[in-house]
Design an enzyme around this catalytic site. Sequence first.
Site, PDB file in Angstrom:
ATOM      1  CE  LYS A 147      61.486  88.549  44.867  1.00  0.00           C
ATOM      2  NZ  LYS A 147      61.462  87.266  45.562  1.00  0.00           N
ATOM      3  CE  LYS A 203      63.406  79.405  45.441  1.00  0.00           C
ATOM      4  NZ  LYS A 203      63.351  80.549  46.339  1.00  0.00           N
ATOM      5  CE  LYS A 223      58.807  80.720  41.471  1.00  0.00           C
ATOM      6  NZ  LYS A 223      58.543  81.399  42.729  1.00  0.00           N
TER       7      LYS A 223
END
Length: 352
Positions: free
Chosen positions: A217, A131, A214
């Site tokens: 959202k 991230k 992955k």
Amino acid sequence: MIASAINGLTATGTARKTTAMQRIFSGIQPSGIPTLGNYLGAIRNWVALQHDHDCIYCVVDLHAITVWQDPKLLAQQTRELAASIIACGIDPTAHIVFHQSAVAAHVRLAWIFNCVARLGWLNRMTQFKDKAGPDRENVSAGLYVYPNLMAADILAYHATRVPVGDDQRQHLELANDIAQKFNHDYGIDFFPAIEPLILGPAARVMSLRDGMKKMSKSDASDQSRINLSDAPDAIALKIRRAKTDPAPLPGEPAGLEGRPEARNLVGIYAALRDTDPGDVLREHGGKGFGAFKEALAALLIETLRPIAAETRRLLNDPETLDAILRDGAARAAAIAEPIVAEAERLVGFLRV
Ligand code: AQP
């Protein structure tokens, strides 16, 4: 249909016999509209587990702000997430559905865990590295200590089983390390061991644009994911455009080796059908992707249509939805408050 979805599947966590009504905790971030990844990797399993567990499901808004969230959207995203998980089949009266910022016990315990966890442990977290990306110096400190808050979320309830997608396995190992270190440091067996429940053939659903990434959202591309609120036309289009390779589908799973996009679509189909990839390939092996994608889109539309309709119905009545969340928060706090107060007493905080 959903309740039977994980029949026959086994948890890949530590083997332990299910005792009736063990406490489950799991959470989902209101960082956008929930995706098919959230559904197959987590929410669908939550629904099945509520039949023989005492479940606490949390919309984790404190986690969501570890990356920037527009304050004008966060409250609505929180409602949408709550509506969505209830629409998937979670019963908020038999179990608890609430949003994290409404129960202060989470942050109180998280601070203690910030002081228990070691920097070296956090440095190993692959989700942080993913991230944060190359600009690591510029991400929030919250993103770095996210796993400590996650440990607090679970352990504030003395929950012992945590259904998550495969991407969260490492965070749960860290939560167990934190629990053990707390118990060791304060000389008491206070926090229980946590068992990850990583369930089903689609424990990790990948992006429709990149089979190595992955499905998320918050991915910049809406084409990379199926949102639980997507209309049938949008689902059909996204699946038609999903990245694949030129070869036809293989006859058995070994033929998916080195073909991440094909593996992903077959995995999604298998999960929706509650079967395994071998079965899917026996039916579709040898065919081109055109026909398979059509069958997959039809299955997705059939599965998601009632969820989207029920989510809309719940969102049209925000007062009832807010009352559900308020009631859930009060019941959650009643469980967490004495546990966290005891942890604070063990740490030695003055109580006057
Ligand atoms: N692609 C996925 N496949 C399987 N499971 C998944 N989960 C998320 N994506 C997939 C599972 O969904 C639960 C809730 O996740 P989360 O919202 O708390 O955080 P996340 O894992 O970071 O999910 P997203 O969608 O990728 O959110 P953003 O984009 O905000 O980071 C977890 O149990 C997770 O394993």
